[in-house]
Design a protein around this motif. Structure first.
Motif, PDB file in Angstrom:
ATOM      1  N   GLY A  93       1.859  -6.523  -3.695  1.00 55.72           N
ATOM      2  CA  GLY A  93       0.590  -5.801  -3.829  1.00 55.72           C
ATOM      3  C   GLY A  93      -0.127  -5.565  -2.522  1.00 55.72           C
ATOM      4  O   GLY A  93      -1.350  -5.379  -2.510  1.00 55.72           O
ATOM      5  N   LEU A  94       0.592  -5.529  -1.411  1.00 55.58           N
ATOM      6  CA  LEU A  94      -0.059  -5.368  -0.105  1.00 55.58           C
ATOM      7  C   LEU A  94      -0.956  -4.146  -0.036  1.00 55.58           C
ATOM      8  O   LEU A  94      -2.071  -4.209   0.488  1.00 55.58           O
ATOM      9  CB  LEU A  94       1.003  -5.284   1.004  1.00 55.58           C
ATOM     10  N   THR A  95      -0.481  -3.015  -0.556  1.00 56.09           N
ATOM     11  CA  THR A  95      -1.264  -1.776  -0.447  1.00 56.09           C
ATOM     12  C   THR A  95      -1.983  -1.407  -1.739  1.00 56.09           C
ATOM     13  O   THR A  95      -2.611  -0.353  -1.803  1.00 56.09           O
ATOM     14  CB  THR A  95      -0.347  -0.604  -0.036  1.00 56.09           C
ATOM     15  N   VAL A  96      -1.896  -2.265  -2.735  1.00 55.87           N
ATOM     16  CA  VAL A  96      -2.618  -2.002  -3.987  1.00 55.87           C
ATOM     17  C   VAL A  96      -4.088  -2.336  -3.779  1.00 55.87           C
ATOM     18  O   VAL A  96      -4.422  -3.429  -3.293  1.00 55.87           O
ATOM     19  CB  VAL A  96      -2.037  -2.843  -5.139  1.00 55.87           C
ATOM     20  N   PRO A  97      -5.007  -1.440  -4.126  1.00 51.26           N
ATOM     21  CA  PRO A  97      -6.437  -1.728  -3.965  1.00 51.26           C
ATOM     22  C   PRO A  97      -6.858  -2.992  -4.711  1.00 51.26           C
ATOM     23  O   PRO A  97      -6.268  -3.347  -5.743  1.00 51.26           O
ATOM     24  CB  PRO A  97      -7.114  -0.485  -4.557  1.00 51.26           C
TER      25      PRO A  97
ATOM     26  N   CYS B  51      10.952  -4.101  -2.153  1.00 49.97           N
ATOM     27  CA  CYS B  51       9.662  -3.742  -1.558  1.00 49.97           C
ATOM     28  C   CYS B  51       9.573  -2.255  -1.227  1.00 49.97           C
ATOM     29  O   CYS B  51       8.539  -1.623  -1.449  1.00 49.97           O
ATOM     30  CB  CYS B  51       9.419  -4.577  -0.304  1.00 49.97           C
ATOM     31  N   LEU B  52      10.638  -1.684  -0.703  1.00 52.27           N
ATOM     32  CA  LEU B  52      10.597  -0.261  -0.362  1.00 52.27           C
ATOM     33  C   LEU B  52      10.472   0.596  -1.617  1.00 52.27           C
ATOM     34  O   LEU B  52       9.651   1.511  -1.678  1.00 52.27           O
ATOM     35  CB  LEU B  52      11.846   0.119   0.435  1.00 52.27           C
ATOM     36  N   GLY B  53      11.268   0.294  -2.633  1.00 48.27           N
ATOM     37  CA  GLY B  53      11.247   1.107  -3.837  1.00 48.27           C
ATOM     38  C   GLY B  53      10.016   0.914  -4.690  1.00 48.27           C
ATOM     39  O   GLY B  53       9.491   1.865  -5.275  1.00 48.27           O
ATOM     40  N   SER B  54       9.527  -0.326  -4.782  1.00 47.84           N
ATOM     41  CA  SER B  54       8.403  -0.620  -5.665  1.00 47.84           C
ATOM     42  C   SER B  54       7.069  -0.641  -4.916  1.00 47.84           C
ATOM     43  O   SER B  54       6.138   0.092  -5.251  1.00 47.84           O
ATOM     44  CB  SER B  54       8.636  -1.977  -6.356  1.00 47.84           C
ATOM     45  N   THR B  55       6.981  -1.478  -3.871  1.00 44.20           N
ATOM     46  CA  THR B  55       5.722  -1.651  -3.143  1.00 44.20           C
ATOM     47  C   THR B  55       5.303  -0.400  -2.389  1.00 44.20           C
ATOM     48  O   THR B  55       4.108  -0.113  -2.269  1.00 44.20           O
ATOM     49  CB  THR B  55       5.852  -2.832  -2.158  1.00 44.20           C
TER      50      THR B  55
END
Length: 358
Positions: free
Chosen positions: A38-42, A71-75
């Motif tokens: 969730g690094l880039t999820v608000p 991570c590339l495909g989902s995140t």
């Protein structure tokens, strides 16, 4: 361009975790302990609210270990597409699970060997009597993961390319795993035959969403390539120090020193372009398309060159199945083609400058 202290601490934490947990087993602790999914999820959707520079740090570390994690495909791809669509209902329903790592998503996008939305031929039609959209087409090079929960599909409607949410296990949806040269990054082909889909965002705006996601994906992939190339160089330097030939370490020979120095320049130049794209994504979105194209082109070629040098300077052991050199070389080739080869991105740059390429 410098990373913050928090981002360097993130690097340390990710590297330590990947040392303790190998392969796919690292996904759960990476998602729950570090919050990588969730690094880039608000924050309003349960994520960390970070940006492309945080993703850069994560992807560099994943690249060093040739991690198979999604991570590339989902995140990056799935989360990026949902946010680009601006569909509040879908974001509120899907992003919390993706941020926790409890759900894993994929973006089914490429067709005919191309990630340009102009190549999309999959069709989405809506029955005249109403009801859900029905999607028919075949999607290639979809980044894969066992038990995929969220599937986003790009298809063409009467208004242009649009983005749809499709249930992975629904009627008319078939997933076909494919054999890839790079066994560390699983891919699949998704075949849809009048599969039901839910429109995300505005009908006909999918091309704009995909253009933005492509730039984010190229930026993240460039960071991964940098991390992998750096690890190739580290392993090769270590070998050159320890391998004795003619009574001295081969790293003491001037010709070997020159080749290692050239590889070092390639790695650091690639790192600069990858970081430049990450900073553009966070601070100057208007500059992102050009920065991402530069990063994808430079980092793809740098990784390929350093991986090849790794094999050459290791000599006979570098071409054995037991040594990791072939794994890095295969990842370099596969990642160089993913989201378009370097020549395609140089063509994008040339078009933006009003030039032509051969």
């Amino acid at each position: 361009m410098r990373l913050t202290q928090e981002q360097e601490e993130l690097r340390t934490a990710v590297r330590a975790l990947l040392t303790q947990h190998q392969g796919r087993s690292a996904w759960a602790p990476l998602a729950t302990q570090i919050g990588a999914a969730g690094l880039t999820v608000p924050e309003e959707y349960g994520g960390a609210g970070g940006g492309a520079r945080d993703v850069h740090v994560l992807m560099e570390e994943l690249g060093r270990t040739l991690s198979p994690l999604p991570c590339l495909g989902s995140t990056v791809l799935t989360v990026g597409a949902l946010l680009a669509s601006g569909d509040k209902e879908a974001c509120g329903r899907l992003l919390p699970g993706l941020a926790e790592g409890a759900s894993v998503g994929a973006l089914a996008w490429a067709e005919q060997g191309s990630w340009d939305h102009g190549a999309i031929r999959a069709e989405a039609v809506r029955p005249s009597g109403g009801g859900p959209w029905l999607i028919t087409g075949t999607k290639e090079y979809v980044l894969d993961w066992p038990g995929m929960d969220v599937l986003l599909v790009a298809a063409r409607t009467a208004h242009g390319v649009s983005l749809f949410e499709v249930a992975p296990g629904a009627a008319g949806v078939r997933r076909e795993p494919v054999v890839t040269m790079d066994g560390t990054r699983a891919q699949a082909r998704w075949v849809l035959d009048e599969a039901e889909g839910r429109l995300l965002g505005v009908d006909g705006d999918g091309g704009r969403y995909l253009d933005h996601v492509r730039d984010l994906a190229c930026t993240a992939l460039a960071a991964e390539q940098v991390g992998a190339a750096e690890r190739c160089l580290e392993l090769t330097v270590e070998y050159a120090r320890n391998r004795v030939q003619f009574g001295r370490p081969i790293g003491s020979f001037q010709a070997v020193k020159h080749r290692l120095a050239d590889a070092y320049v390639l790695v650091e130049s690639a790192r600069s372009t990858a970081l430049g794209a990450a900073f553009a994504a966070d601070e100057d979105p208007g500059a992102l398309p050009r920065a991402a194209a530069v990063a994808k082109s430079v980092c793809s070629e740098a990784f390929s060159a350093v991986a090849a040098e790794m094999i050459q300077l290791h000599g006979g052991i570098g071409i054995t199945w037991e040594h990791d050199a072939h794994r890095y070389f295969k990842r370099a080739h596969g990642s160089g083609e993913l989201f378009g080869p370097p020549a395609r991105h140089r063509a994008r740059l040339a078009a933006g400058l009003g030039l032509t390429t051969n």
